[in-house]
Design a protein around this motif. Structure first.
Motif, PDB file in Angstrom:
ATOM      1  N   ILE A  12      -6.400  12.959 -12.043  1.00 20.91           N
ATOM      2  CA  ILE A  12      -6.254  11.480 -11.199  1.00 20.91           C
ATOM      3  C   ILE A  12      -7.455  10.864 -11.348  1.00 20.91           C
ATOM      4  O   ILE A  12      -7.613   9.645 -11.274  1.00 20.91           O
ATOM      5  CB  ILE A  12      -5.681  11.873 -10.121  1.00 20.91           C
ATOM      6  N   PHE A  13      -8.587  11.645 -11.201  1.00 20.75           N
ATOM      7  CA  PHE A  13      -9.941  10.881 -11.177  1.00 20.75           C
ATOM      8  C   PHE A  13      -9.974  10.066 -12.299  1.00 20.75           C
ATOM      9  O   PHE A  13     -11.025   9.129 -12.221  1.00 20.75           O
ATOM     10  CB  PHE A  13     -11.202  12.111 -10.957  1.00 20.75           C
ATOM     11  N   LYS A  14      -9.624  10.518 -13.702  1.00 20.45           N
ATOM     12  CA  LYS A  14      -9.822   9.747 -14.915  1.00 20.45           C
ATOM     13  C   LYS A  14      -9.235   8.117 -14.530  1.00 20.45           C
ATOM     14  O   LYS A  14      -9.880   7.270 -15.198  1.00 20.45           O
ATOM     15  CB  LYS A  14      -9.194  10.404 -15.951  1.00 20.45           C
ATOM     16  N   ILE A  38       0.794  -1.013  -0.039  1.00 22.24           N
ATOM     17  CA  ILE A  38      -0.037   0.041   0.122  1.00 22.24           C
ATOM     18  C   ILE A  38       0.886   1.318  -0.052  1.00 22.24           C
ATOM     19  O   ILE A  38       1.655   1.249   0.828  1.00 22.24           O
ATOM     20  CB  ILE A  38      -0.876  -0.014   1.165  1.00 22.24           C
ATOM     21  N   VAL A  39       0.582   2.191  -0.798  1.00 17.95           N
ATOM     22  CA  VAL A  39       1.390   3.404  -0.898  1.00 17.95           C
ATOM     23  C   VAL A  39       0.613   4.427  -0.750  1.00 17.95           C
ATOM     24  O   VAL A  39      -0.644   4.737  -1.450  1.00 17.95           O
ATOM     25  CB  VAL A  39       2.085   3.521  -2.100  1.00 17.95           C
ATOM     26  N   LEU A  40       0.758   5.487   0.154  1.00 18.29           N
ATOM     27  CA  LEU A  40       0.131   6.781   0.267  1.00 18.29           C
ATOM     28  C   LEU A  40       0.975   7.896  -0.625  1.00 18.29           C
ATOM     29  O   LEU A  40       2.241   7.815  -0.132  1.00 18.29           O
ATOM     30  CB  LEU A  40       0.080   7.047   1.635  1.00 18.29           C
ATOM     31  N   ARG A  92       0.469   4.115 -12.581  1.00 17.96           N
ATOM     32  CA  ARG A  92      -0.621   3.755 -13.286  1.00 17.96           C
ATOM     33  C   ARG A  92      -0.708   2.173 -13.117  1.00 17.96           C
ATOM     34  O   ARG A  92      -1.760   1.740 -13.426  1.00 17.96           O
ATOM     35  CB  ARG A  92      -0.592   4.356 -14.529  1.00 17.96           C
ATOM     36  N   THR A  93       0.158   1.510 -12.881  1.00 15.39           N
ATOM     37  CA  THR A  93      -0.244  -0.120 -12.722  1.00 15.39           C
ATOM     38  C   THR A  93      -0.351  -0.593 -11.507  1.00 15.39           C
ATOM     39  O   THR A  93      -0.542  -1.674 -10.893  1.00 15.39           O
ATOM     40  CB  THR A  93       1.149  -0.837 -13.428  1.00 15.39           C
ATOM     41  N   SER A  94      -0.629   0.341 -10.543  1.00 11.21           N
ATOM     42  CA  SER A  94      -1.291   0.039  -9.354  1.00 11.21           C
ATOM     43  C   SER A  94      -2.543  -0.714  -9.613  1.00 11.21           C
ATOM     44  O   SER A  94      -3.385  -0.416 -10.332  1.00 11.21           O
ATOM     45  CB  SER A  94      -1.572   1.265  -8.466  1.00 11.21           C
ATOM     46  N   LYS A  95      -2.815  -1.619  -8.540  1.00 16.01           N
ATOM     47  CA  LYS A  95      -4.355  -2.498  -8.718  1.00 16.01           C
ATOM     48  C   LYS A  95      -5.306  -1.540  -8.679  1.00 16.01           C
ATOM     49  O   LYS A  95      -6.185  -1.724  -9.375  1.00 16.01           O
ATOM     50  CB  LYS A  95      -4.052  -3.732  -7.896  1.00 16.01           C
ATOM     51  N   VAL A  96      -5.451  -0.957  -7.223  1.00 14.64           N
ATOM     52  CA  VAL A  96      -6.500  -0.179  -6.883  1.00 14.64           C
ATOM     53  C   VAL A  96      -6.002   1.215  -6.797  1.00 14.64           C
ATOM     54  O   VAL A  96      -4.885   1.481  -6.138  1.00 14.64           O
ATOM     55  CB  VAL A  96      -7.017  -0.706  -5.823  1.00 14.64           C
ATOM     56  N   ILE A  97      -6.468   1.945  -7.403  1.00 15.45           N
ATOM     57  CA  ILE A  97      -6.349   3.591  -7.371  1.00 15.45           C
ATOM     58  C   ILE A  97      -7.454   4.516  -6.705  1.00 15.45           C
ATOM     59  O   ILE A  97      -8.415   4.364  -7.028  1.00 15.45           O
ATOM     60  CB  ILE A  97      -5.779   4.210  -8.719  1.00 15.45           C
ATOM     61  N   VAL A  98      -7.127   5.202  -5.532  1.00 17.56           N
ATOM     62  CA  VAL A  98      -7.965   5.918  -4.700  1.00 17.56           C
ATOM     63  C   VAL A  98      -7.311   7.499  -5.021  1.00 17.56           C
ATOM     64  O   VAL A  98      -6.175   7.631  -4.735  1.00 17.56           O
ATOM     65  CB  VAL A  98      -8.020   5.321  -3.354  1.00 17.56           C
ATOM     66  N   ALA A  99      -8.169   8.443  -5.218  1.00 19.80           N
ATOM     67  CA  ALA A  99      -7.712   9.801  -5.249  1.00 19.80           C
ATOM     68  C   ALA A  99      -8.551  10.793  -4.215  1.00 19.80           C
ATOM     69  O   ALA A  99      -9.848  10.531  -4.340  1.00 19.80           O
ATOM     70  CB  ALA A  99      -7.999  10.627  -6.699  1.00 19.80           C
ATOM     71  N   ILE A 100      -7.903  11.504  -3.525  1.00 13.91           N
ATOM     72  CA  ILE A 100      -8.715  12.587  -2.668  1.00 13.91           C
ATOM     73  C   ILE A 100      -8.166  13.846  -3.059  1.00 13.91           C
ATOM     74  O   ILE A 100      -6.985  14.068  -3.282  1.00 13.91           O
ATOM     75  CB  ILE A 100      -8.087  12.322  -1.170  1.00 13.91           C
ATOM     76  N   ASN A 101      -9.033  14.667  -3.610  1.00 12.23           N
ATOM     77  CA  ASN A 101      -8.677  16.127  -4.174  1.00 12.23           C
ATOM     78  C   ASN A 101      -9.827  17.128  -4.096  1.00 12.23           C
ATOM     79  O   ASN A 101     -10.995  16.401  -4.423  1.00 12.23           O
ATOM     80  CB  ASN A 101      -8.254  15.680  -5.724  1.00 12.23           C
ATOM     81  N   MET A 110      -2.984   5.300  -2.855  1.00 10.70           N
ATOM     82  CA  MET A 110      -3.842   6.499  -2.571  1.00 10.70           C
ATOM     83  C   MET A 110      -3.133   7.914  -2.719  1.00 10.70           C
ATOM     84  O   MET A 110      -2.245   8.152  -1.962  1.00 10.70           O
ATOM     85  CB  MET A 110      -4.317   6.219  -1.064  1.00 10.70           C
ATOM     86  N   GLY A 111      -3.791   8.761  -3.699  1.00 12.08           N
ATOM     87  CA  GLY A 111      -3.272   9.909  -3.744  1.00 12.08           C
ATOM     88  C   GLY A 111      -3.873  11.021  -2.925  1.00 12.08           C
ATOM     89  O   GLY A 111      -5.237  11.058  -3.108  1.00 12.08           O
ATOM     90  N   PHE A 112      -3.263  11.897  -2.078  1.00 11.66           N
ATOM     91  CA  PHE A 112      -3.744  13.130  -1.560  1.00 11.66           C
ATOM     92  C   PHE A 112      -3.299  14.227  -2.015  1.00 11.66           C
ATOM     93  O   PHE A 112      -2.073  14.732  -2.002  1.00 11.66           O
ATOM     94  CB  PHE A 112      -3.428  12.726  -0.051  1.00 11.66           C
TER      95      PHE A 112
END
Ligand SMILES: Cc1cc2nc3c(=O)[nH]c(=O)nc-3n(C[C@H](O)[C@H](O)[C@H](O)COP(=O)(O)OP(=O)(O)OC[C@H]3O[C@@H](n4cnc5c(N)ncnc54)[C@H](O)[C@@H]3O)c2cc1C
Ligand SMILES: Nc1ncnc2c1ncn2[C@@H]1O[C@H](COP(=O)(O)O)[C@@H](O)[C@H]1O
Lengths: 326, 259
Positions: free
Chosen positions: A297-299, A207-209, A281-290, A266-268
């Motif tokens: 990034i929401f795309k 997991i990467v924040l 972009r090859t992360s399995k699940v991508i979460v964006a908080i903006n 998860m991008g903040f």
């Protein structure tokens, strides 16, 4: 065994193979039908380390144990592996992507006069040949590539390949070949250890924040580190944050930083510039908080929340704590 | 002191790349080309070494088609003294190893004290050429350097190389190959004077035959380029922050099984 797939061991410099080796060995076993051997160059191996390689599925461990192998220097390592490869003719030599394997495998390829496919995300046998799938143009495209002859050399991106299950009691035969060791050219002066954050290494973390310019200042990364502590995540940053001096460069994710492929990113306060996407972009699940609903990034995000990160992060930390305490 | 800097011309990082009519290559129509960003760190480092020592011969070297001359012009505009362009149809299919063989042959002819490169070219993203050039020459190499200082005699370079978990400081005897990581320096922009001056500087053209090389079967070749698999459409979670956060955590746990 001339048909064996070799796995070059990346260890923790304390005598144990890194966890990523389960992925390399697992993939080698899948491709070769179990003909897997490990090659381990180290100044000090432990019995547990050898046992671990066996349980993951290595049938044999070629153990080259010599004080000359520490610190790692490619001009000493590459000839030792090349000599053994010439004698044993493995069909493939695989290694995880790490800063030293990048260099070592390239040197080895030149020495053996064969191809190297670096940073593979997929490997597959097509009849008699191995086909590698690897990202090119900063992950904008994938290239399928093939070798002209064996051994096929490849490095594997961490977190992409399915790790081998350890089978307790499965053991590897240990061979200790002698190797002629050239004199080392590089002389180690000093090792500057990074101050440990207590969090996992960026390229290895599941997991990467990632905190971008929206973090507003270096002092605010503690909230990400707190969240990281709860869920066992590494904390990275965008180039904007690195260039502002908020985080050291080793934490930069993207085209001119680290490439990561975690199970969860998860991008903040990260806008999602194309050069940042190149690294994640090859992360399995991508979460964006903006805050900005139009942020690119929401795309590519699987889940998004349009809100102020300074409200979201503490709430997330609480919610995860509650979930994980259950 | 003579320093060779190996630079590759690549599509601009912001360019959209599309697969060409021949699916083994990209469509080059409309692409803006740049010097690969890591190679700019290498050029900058060479120029700083020259400035510190008061003198040096800094040579930019590229292997590539006609358009790659533009990349060499940028390096000359930054301040490199001269340039060498390896340009021959024999290298049209060159993989990293064939490229390294050609570059190593030029290094041999020029016999510099130092070869500086980028950490990786941002088109093929291999990061293999520097180590392969070093191996073919039998030279030492240090990867991903973030610090560098050549000693007064020009006999060794003290380099800090980035490894997992830290920075390792090494003394590397010269001649050697060093590959630059971001963080090494901040590349300069060419000045107008630099750009004008670049036009007068020498770019030497080199053919494979000049290096005693011919066409070579690539050891690794592209079978086909493919588009990325599409990502499933994402979902913006609505509601106030406490509600949205709860729903996000639930989704990550139960639907995505990511935690
Ligand atoms: C050659 C080259 C190489 C590059 N390499 C890289 C690289 O390796 N890695 C990289 O990351 N970039 C790289 N870049 C830079 C890239 O183009 C972008 O400039 C950078 O990624 C932007 O970082 P950011 O998203 O943090 O900042 P910004 O684009 O400024 O975005 C900040 C975001 O935070 C949001 N925000 C602000 N406050 C809040 C808040 N309180 N709560 C929630 N959201 C908030 C804003 O809406 C905005 O979307 C490179 C550029 C070039 C030209
Ligand atoms: N065609 C080329 N011409 C000159 N230098 C190159 C070429 N290809 C690679 N290099 C150098 O080698 C580095 C690594 O490239 P690569 O192994 O292709 O990722 C680049 O950053 C350049 O410094």
């Amino acid at each position: 065994m001339a048909n064996a797939f070799w796995c070059v061991v990346e260890d923790d410099r304390k005598g144990a193979p890194k966890k990523v080796m389960a992925e390399v060995i697992g993939e080698a076993a899948r491709l070769s039908g179990g003909e897997v051997e490990a090659v381990w160059l180290t100044d000090k191996a432990t019995d547990e380390g050898v046992k671990q390689l066996g349980e993951w599925g290595a049938r044999k461990v070629w153990l080259l144990e010599n004080a000359a192998f520490a610190p790692y220097r490619a001009e000493v390592w590459a000839p030792a592996i090349a000599e053994l490869a010439k004698a044993q003719s493995p069909r493939a030599i695989l290694a995880p992507v790490t800063s030293r394997q990048r260099e070592l495998m390239a040197r080895l390829a030149a020495r053996l006069d064969v191809g190297l496919a670096a940073d593979c995300m997929g490997l597959a046998m097509e009849g008699d040949r191995l086909i590698a799938t690897r990202p090119v143009y900063a992950g904008k495209l994938l290239a399928k590539m093939a070798w002209a002859k064996t051994p096929w050399l490849a490095t594997l991106r961490p977190n992409v390949f399915k790790p081998a299950d350890a089978v307790p009691g499965r053991a590897a035969a240990v061979e200790r070949p002698t190797a002629s060791l050239p004199a080392a050219a590089l002389k180690l002066v000093e090792r500057r250890e990074e101050v440990s954050t207590g969090l996992p290494e960026l390229t290895e973390a599941e997991i990467v924040l990632s905190g971008g310019r929206g973090m507003k200042g270096p002092e605010n990364y503690v909230i990400l580190e707190e969240l990281g502590g709860v869920i066992g995540a590494a904390v990275g940053a965008s180039r904007a944050a690195v260039d502002a001096g908020w985080r050291p460069h080793r934490f930069q994710i993207g085209q001119t930083g680290r490439t990561i492929s975690p199970k969860l990113y998860m991008g903040f306060g990260v806008s999602g510039a194309i050069q940042h996407l190149a690294g994640m972009r090859t992360s399995k699940v991508i979460v964006a908080i903006n805050k900005d609903p139009e942020a690119p990034i929401f795309k590519i995000a699987d889940y998004g929340i349009v809100a102020d990160l300074f409200e979201v992060v503490p709430a997330l930390t609480q919610e995860f704590k509650r979930l994980l305490e259950k | 002191m003579k320093i060779l800097v190996l630079v590759k011309q690549v599509p601009d990082t912001a360019t959209q790349v599309k697969i060409g009519a021949n699916p083994k290559a990209i469509d080059t129509a409309g692409i803006t080309w740049i010097v690969s960003p890591y190679d700019e760190f290498a050029v900058e480092e060479a120029l700083r070494i020259k400035e510190k020592r008061g003198q040096a011969d800094v040579v930019a070297v590229t292997l590539g088609p006609d358009r790659a001359k533009e990349a060499l012009r940028s390096c000359l505009a930054m301040g490199c003294d001269r340039a060498i362009h390896l340009n021959d149809p024999a290298w049209a299919e060159a993989d990293t190893l064939a490229t390294a063989k050609a570059l190593a042959a030029v290094v041999k002819q020029e016999s510099p004290e130092l070869v500086l490169t980028g950490r990786q070219a941002i088109d093929d993203d291999m990061g293999a050429v520097p180590a392969q050039v070093a191996e073919l020459l039998g030279w030492p190499c240090a990867y991903w350097i973030m610090e560098e200082a050549v000693d007064g005699d020009g006999k060794t370079a003290r380099t800090g190389r980035q490894v997992e978990g830290g920075l390792e400081i090494f003394d590397v005897p010269l001649p050697a190959v060093l590959s630059a990581q971001k963080g090494l320096n901040e590349p300069r922009y060419p000045t107008l004077k630099g750009i004008m001056g670049a036009k007068k500087k020498e770019i030497k053209d080199v053919k494979a035959g000049d290096l005693g090389l011919g066409a070579e079967t690539p050891q690794l070749s592209v079978v086909a380029l493919e588009a990325l698999p599409p990502r499933p459409p994402g979902r913006i979670i609505q509601g106030d922050v406490p509600t949205a956060v709860k729903e996000l955590v639930r989704s990550l746990r139960e639907d995505a099984k990511a935690i």
